[in-house]
Scaffold this motif. Structure first.
Motif, PDB file in Angstrom:
ATOM      1  N   CYS A   8       1.291  -1.139  -0.104  1.00 26.74           N
ATOM      2  CA  CYS A   8       0.005  -0.241   0.051  1.00 26.74           C
ATOM      3  C   CYS A   8       1.320   1.276   0.228  1.00 26.74           C
ATOM      4  CB  CYS A   8      -0.672   0.234   1.001  1.00 26.74           C
ATOM      5  SG  CYS A   8      -2.530  -1.236   1.218  1.00 26.74           S
ATOM      6  N   VAL A   9       0.964   1.483   0.851  1.00 30.18           N
ATOM      7  CA  VAL A   9       2.129   2.186   1.157  1.00 30.18           C
ATOM      8  C   VAL A   9       3.200   2.687  -0.123  1.00 30.18           C
ATOM      9  CG1 VAL A   9       4.529   4.083   3.076  1.00 30.18           C
ATOM     10  CG2 VAL A   9       2.199   2.318   3.172  1.00 30.18           C
ATOM     11  N   VAL A  10       2.888   3.858  -0.938  1.00 37.74           N
ATOM     12  CA  VAL A  10       3.955   4.077  -1.312  1.00 37.74           C
ATOM     13  C   VAL A  10       5.079   5.314  -1.335  1.00 37.74           C
ATOM     14  CG1 VAL A  10       4.428   5.887  -3.682  1.00 37.74           C
ATOM     15  CG2 VAL A  10       2.133   4.688  -2.806  1.00 37.74           C
ATOM     16  N   ASP A  11       5.990   4.434  -1.716  1.00 41.87           N
ATOM     17  CA  ASP A  11       8.007   5.011  -1.171  1.00 41.87           C
ATOM     18  C   ASP A  11       8.612   6.481  -2.281  1.00 41.87           C
ATOM     19  OD1 ASP A  11      10.183   5.179   0.730  1.00 41.87           O
ATOM     20  OD2 ASP A  11      10.879   4.185  -0.361  1.00 41.87           O
ATOM     21  N   THR A  12       8.479   5.369  -4.001  1.00 40.32           N
ATOM     22  CA  THR A  12       8.596   6.557  -4.314  1.00 40.32           C
ATOM     23  C   THR A  12       7.630   6.462  -5.616  1.00 40.32           C
ATOM     24  OG1 THR A  12      10.216   4.971  -5.152  1.00 40.32           O
ATOM     25  CG2 THR A  12      11.804   6.330  -3.430  1.00 40.32           C
ATOM     26  N   MET A  13       7.691   7.488  -6.376  1.00 38.52           N
ATOM     27  CA  MET A  13       7.408   7.596  -7.271  1.00 38.52           C
ATOM     28  C   MET A  13       7.332   9.206  -8.640  1.00 38.52           C
ATOM     29  SD  MET A  13       3.155   8.669  -7.091  1.00 38.52           S
ATOM     30  CE  MET A  13       3.533  10.088  -7.134  1.00 38.52           C
ATOM     31  N   THR A  14       7.428   9.087  -9.199  1.00 35.07           N
ATOM     32  CA  THR A  14       7.704  10.061 -10.319  1.00 35.07           C
ATOM     33  C   THR A  14       5.638  10.870 -10.542  1.00 35.07           C
ATOM     34  OG1 THR A  14       9.663   9.451 -11.163  1.00 35.07           O
ATOM     35  CG2 THR A  14       8.200  11.568 -12.775  1.00 35.07           C
ATOM     36  N   LEU A  15       5.746  12.182 -10.541  1.00 34.57           N
ATOM     37  CA  LEU A  15       4.367  12.517 -10.956  1.00 34.57           C
ATOM     38  C   LEU A  15       4.762  13.743 -12.050  1.00 34.57           C
ATOM     39  CD1 LEU A  15       1.712  13.185  -9.773  1.00 34.57           C
ATOM     40  CD2 LEU A  15       2.163  14.678  -8.272  1.00 34.57           C
ATOM     41  N   VAL A  16       3.823  13.645 -13.447  1.00 35.97           N
ATOM     42  CA  VAL A  16       3.385  14.759 -13.519  1.00 35.97           C
ATOM     43  C   VAL A  16       2.632  15.715 -13.175  1.00 35.97           C
ATOM     44  CG1 VAL A  16       2.750  15.562 -15.883  1.00 35.97           C
ATOM     45  CG2 VAL A  16       4.135  13.567 -16.167  1.00 35.97           C
ATOM     46  N   ASP A  17       2.814  16.476 -12.908  1.00 41.61           N
ATOM     47  CA  ASP A  17       1.517  18.150 -11.756  1.00 41.61           C
ATOM     48  C   ASP A  17       1.106  18.414 -13.307  1.00 41.61           C
ATOM     49  OD1 ASP A  17       0.593  18.973  -9.972  1.00 41.61           O
ATOM     50  OD2 ASP A  17       2.047  20.949 -10.232  1.00 41.61           O
ATOM     51  N   PRO A  18      -0.662  17.536 -12.345  1.00 38.64           N
ATOM     52  CA  PRO A  18      -1.061  18.443 -13.462  1.00 38.64           C
ATOM     53  C   PRO A  18      -1.267  19.895 -13.718  1.00 38.64           C
ATOM     54  CG  PRO A  18      -2.132  16.944 -12.040  1.00 38.64           C
ATOM     55  CD  PRO A  18      -1.303  17.104 -12.053  1.00 38.64           C
ATOM     56  N   TYR A  19      -1.028  20.712 -12.067  1.00 41.29           N
ATOM     57  CA  TYR A  19      -1.792  21.988 -11.873  1.00 41.29           C
ATOM     58  C   TYR A  19       0.122  22.804 -12.830  1.00 41.29           C
ATOM     59  CZ  TYR A  19      -5.769  20.940  -8.555  1.00 41.29           C
ATOM     60  OH  TYR A  19      -6.112  20.878  -8.113  1.00 41.29           O
ATOM     61  N   THR A  20       0.895  22.389 -12.808  1.00 37.91           N
ATOM     62  CA  THR A  20       2.018  23.670 -12.889  1.00 37.91           C
ATOM     63  C   THR A  20       2.496  22.508 -14.799  1.00 37.91           C
ATOM     64  OG1 THR A  20       3.341  22.206 -11.589  1.00 37.91           O
ATOM     65  CG2 THR A  20       2.626  23.543 -10.937  1.00 37.91           C
ATOM     66  N   GLY A  21       2.281  21.404 -14.773  1.00 36.77           N
ATOM     67  CA  GLY A  21       2.919  20.733 -16.408  1.00 36.77           C
ATOM     68  C   GLY A  21       4.327  20.552 -15.693  1.00 36.77           C
ATOM     69  N   THR A  22       4.875  20.396 -14.920  1.00 40.48           N
ATOM     70  CA  THR A  22       6.328  19.841 -14.614  1.00 40.48           C
ATOM     71  C   THR A  22       6.458  18.810 -13.940  1.00 40.48           C
ATOM     72  OG1 THR A  22       6.079  20.808 -11.916  1.00 40.48           O
ATOM     73  CG2 THR A  22       6.991  22.304 -13.941  1.00 40.48           C
ATOM     74  N   SER A  23       6.962  17.889 -13.838  1.00 38.25           N
ATOM     75  CA  SER A  23       7.592  16.695 -13.512  1.00 38.25           C
ATOM     76  C   SER A  23       8.815  16.852 -12.273  1.00 38.25           C
ATOM     77  CB  SER A  23       8.526  15.644 -14.765  1.00 38.25           C
ATOM     78  OG  SER A  23       8.950  13.899 -14.463  1.00 38.25           O
ATOM     79  N   MET A  24       7.993  15.473 -11.041  1.00 37.70           N
ATOM     80  CA  MET A  24       8.628  15.870 -10.141  1.00 37.70           C
ATOM     81  C   MET A  24       8.415  14.829  -9.300  1.00 37.70           C
ATOM     82  SD  MET A  24       5.287  17.729  -8.369  1.00 37.70           S
ATOM     83  CE  MET A  24       6.307  18.141  -6.851  1.00 37.70           C
ATOM     84  N   THR A  25      10.010  14.328  -8.254  1.00 34.69           N
ATOM     85  CA  THR A  25      10.079  13.018  -7.713  1.00 34.69           C
ATOM     86  C   THR A  25       9.453  12.497  -6.662  1.00 34.69           C
ATOM     87  OG1 THR A  25      11.715  12.083  -9.181  1.00 34.69           O
ATOM     88  CG2 THR A  25      11.769  11.010  -7.303  1.00 34.69           C
ATOM     89  N   PHE A  26       8.406  11.536  -6.260  1.00 36.51           N
ATOM     90  CA  PHE A  26       8.138  11.933  -5.099  1.00 36.51           C
ATOM     91  C   PHE A  26       8.430  10.832  -4.260  1.00 36.51           C
ATOM     92  CE2 PHE A  26       5.877   9.010  -1.931  1.00 36.51           C
ATOM     93  CZ  PHE A  26       5.510  10.127  -0.917  1.00 36.51           C
ATOM     94  N   ARG A  27       9.029  11.364  -2.960  1.00 38.81           N
ATOM     95  CA  ARG A  27       9.966  10.748  -2.278  1.00 38.81           C
ATOM     96  C   ARG A  27       8.945  10.616  -0.310  1.00 38.81           C
ATOM     97  NH1 ARG A  27      13.903  13.196  -5.006  1.00 38.81           N
ATOM     98  NH2 ARG A  27      15.195  11.159  -5.784  1.00 38.81           N
ATOM     99  N   LYS A  28       8.374   9.016  -0.011  1.00 40.32           N
ATOM    100  CA  LYS A  28       8.174   9.155   1.500  1.00 40.32           C
ATOM    101  C   LYS A  28       9.121   9.912   1.990  1.00 40.32           C
ATOM    102  CE  LYS A  28       4.816   7.987   3.754  1.00 40.32           C
ATOM    103  NZ  LYS A  28       3.543   8.408   3.390  1.00 40.32           N
TER     104      LYS A  28
END
Length: 256
Positions: A138-158
């Protein structure tokens, strides 16, 4: 949430299938509240996002622009169905009036009761390259997100969880002022955990939004604004929430 809205959603989904689909402030950044429990299918993996007219239950990832003229006409027709009313007082509002943050107990909405908290469900839905914490499904530790509000790609880390937040498109305090104060508690819990009302987004941008409605806040990325107000309208119609006249006028303008 009447049967009439369910029929409208089905009709919109059928129409949108013929068109091209393109690409609240933070409530909680803690771990998934749920552990163990029933195992259910994971939300679908994200690509570059889904147009709101083809995603009427919020189970598909992200938010893609609404650009084609027929789609924008359909968007205006949807927004046109919104009822208008004045914004009431915030008296009595508290986050826990909408249940524990990211509870898995809202079984009347998609992903509810699947053994994972809502926050992790939305991260998993909207992210790519998702990796889970060791020993967890369940618990997401890392991922990549394309933020819809800014259009930028970002990395998520827990460990830096606040950098990616889960936005309530219709902020809970705004919903409270537009009528949710009078709802039964279980309906408020559904709104707070309904994937239709939730997007994984850039944290600082979400902090800037707070509880604003479309007349006073829109995503910085102009190309996504029509899609954003369509999603706002979808949530408002599903939960029979009115919007202010100023909000409705701005929503129509963004899809003109």
């Amino acid at each position: 949430m009447g049967r009439g809205w369910g029929r409208r959603l089905a009709a919109l989904a059928a129409t949108a299938a013929l068109t091209t689909t393109a690409c609240s402030a933070l409530d909680d950044t803690g771990d998934s509240a749920a552990s163990g429990g029933p195992t259910a299918a994971a939300p679908p993996a994200a690509s570059s996002g889904t147009g709101p007219l083809a995603n009427t239950d919020g189970t598909l990832p992200g938010l893609a622009p609404v650009t084609a003229d027929p789609d924008r006409a359909q968007a205006r027709a949807l927004i046109g169905q919104l009822r208008t009313a004045g914004r009431g007082p915030k008296t009595g509002y508290a986050r826990d009036e909408f249940g524990s943050a990211w509870t898995d107990s809202a079984t009347a909405v998609p992903f509810g009761g699947n053994g994972c908290g809502t926050r992790d469900d939305i991260l998993r839905r909207d992210g790519t390259g998702v990796r889970f914490r060791s020993g967890s499904t369940c618990v997401v530790d890392t991922m990549t997100l394309v933020d819809p509000y800014t259009g930028t790609s970002m990395t998520f880390r827990k460990k830096d969880a606040t950098e990616v937040q889960i936005d309530h498109v219709v902020a809970l305090s705004a919903a409270w002022q537009m009528g949710a104060a009078y709802w039964p508690r279980d309906k408020r819990v559904q709104l707070a955990n309904d994937p239709l009302n939730l997007l994984a987004v850039d944290g600082p941008t979400n902090n800037g939004k707070r509880d604003a409605t479309p007349a006073s806040w829109l995503p910085p990325a102009k190309q996504i604004r029509c899609a954003y107000v369509v999603r706002y309208a979808q949530v408002s119609l599903k939960y029979e929430l009115p919007v202010t006249e100023a909000d409705k006028a701005e929503m129509l303008r963004q899809c003109a």
